[in-house]
Design a protein around this motif. Sequence first.
Motif, PDB file in Angstrom:
ATOM      1  N   VAL A  55       0.816  -1.215   0.000  1.00  0.00           N
ATOM      2  CA  VAL A  55       0.000   0.000   0.000  1.00  0.00           C
ATOM      3  C   VAL A  55       0.847   1.261   0.000  1.00  0.00           C
ATOM      4  O   VAL A  55       0.353   2.347  -0.252  1.00  0.00           O
ATOM      5  CB  VAL A  55      -0.988   0.032   1.198  1.00  0.00           C
ATOM      6  CG1 VAL A  55      -2.045  -1.050   1.036  1.00  0.00           C
ATOM      7  CG2 VAL A  55      -0.249  -0.107   2.518  1.00  0.00           C
ATOM      8  N   SER A  56       2.148   1.135   0.306  1.00  0.00           N
ATOM      9  CA  SER A  56       3.010   2.309   0.291  1.00  0.00           C
ATOM     10  C   SER A  56       4.425   1.903  -0.095  1.00  0.00           C
ATOM     11  O   SER A  56       4.802   0.734   0.039  1.00  0.00           O
ATOM     12  CB  SER A  56       3.033   2.984   1.671  1.00  0.00           C
ATOM     13  OG  SER A  56       3.676   2.131   2.603  1.00  0.00           O
ATOM     14  N   THR A  57       5.203   2.884  -0.566  1.00  0.00           N
ATOM     15  CA  THR A  57       6.595   2.574  -0.924  1.00  0.00           C
ATOM     16  C   THR A  57       7.402   2.228   0.323  1.00  0.00           C
ATOM     17  O   THR A  57       8.294   1.407   0.273  1.00  0.00           O
ATOM     18  CB  THR A  57       7.258   3.764  -1.648  1.00  0.00           C
ATOM     19  OG1 THR A  57       7.049   4.949  -0.881  1.00  0.00           O
ATOM     20  CG2 THR A  57       6.683   3.963  -3.037  1.00  0.00           C
ATOM     21  N   GLU A  58       7.042   2.864   1.460  1.00  0.00           N
ATOM     22  CA  GLU A  58       7.750   2.565   2.706  1.00  0.00           C
ATOM     23  C   GLU A  58       7.591   1.092   3.072  1.00  0.00           C
ATOM     24  O   GLU A  58       8.551   0.417   3.437  1.00  0.00           O
ATOM     25  CB  GLU A  58       7.214   3.425   3.868  1.00  0.00           C
ATOM     26  CG  GLU A  58       7.558   4.890   3.790  1.00  0.00           C
ATOM     27  CD  GLU A  58       6.691   5.649   2.784  1.00  0.00           C
ATOM     28  OE1 GLU A  58       5.616   5.131   2.402  1.00  0.00           O
ATOM     29  OE2 GLU A  58       7.091   6.758   2.368  1.00  0.00           O
ATOM     30  N   GLN A  59       6.354   0.617   2.968  1.00  0.00           N
ATOM     31  CA  GLN A  59       6.093  -0.776   3.289  1.00  0.00           C
ATOM     32  C   GLN A  59       6.796  -1.707   2.303  1.00  0.00           C
ATOM     33  O   GLN A  59       7.316  -2.756   2.671  1.00  0.00           O
ATOM     34  CB  GLN A  59       4.579  -1.017   3.271  1.00  0.00           C
ATOM     35  CG  GLN A  59       4.193  -2.283   4.005  1.00  0.00           C
ATOM     36  CD  GLN A  59       2.728  -2.632   3.832  1.00  0.00           C
ATOM     37  OE1 GLN A  59       1.976  -1.908   3.189  1.00  0.00           O
ATOM     38  NE2 GLN A  59       2.338  -3.755   4.384  1.00  0.00           N
TER      39      GLN A  59
END
Length: 75
Positions: A55-59
């Motif tokens: 769901v996110s680039t961080e994840q």
Amino acid sequence: MIDGLAGVKNSAGTIVFACSKCRTYPDHAYGAPNKDQLVYMLVCQKCGRTLGEWVSTEQREKELREFAKRVEPLT
Ligand SMILES: [Zn+2]
């Protein structure tokens, strides 16, 4: 979420990601499985399989980093 992703060692001894089925290097892509939700994906260029979805680039970066640590590289 990582599914069907494998690690291979390149000539420099670094783990790189590949499709576990065709050992092709995946492409980063975007997708929207639900109408309002944009997700980040890793897609095999050859068979089109989704190898990862976040769901996110961080994840994505976090999961890929952890995956690289524990994966047994294909030879
Ligand atoms: Zn593939």
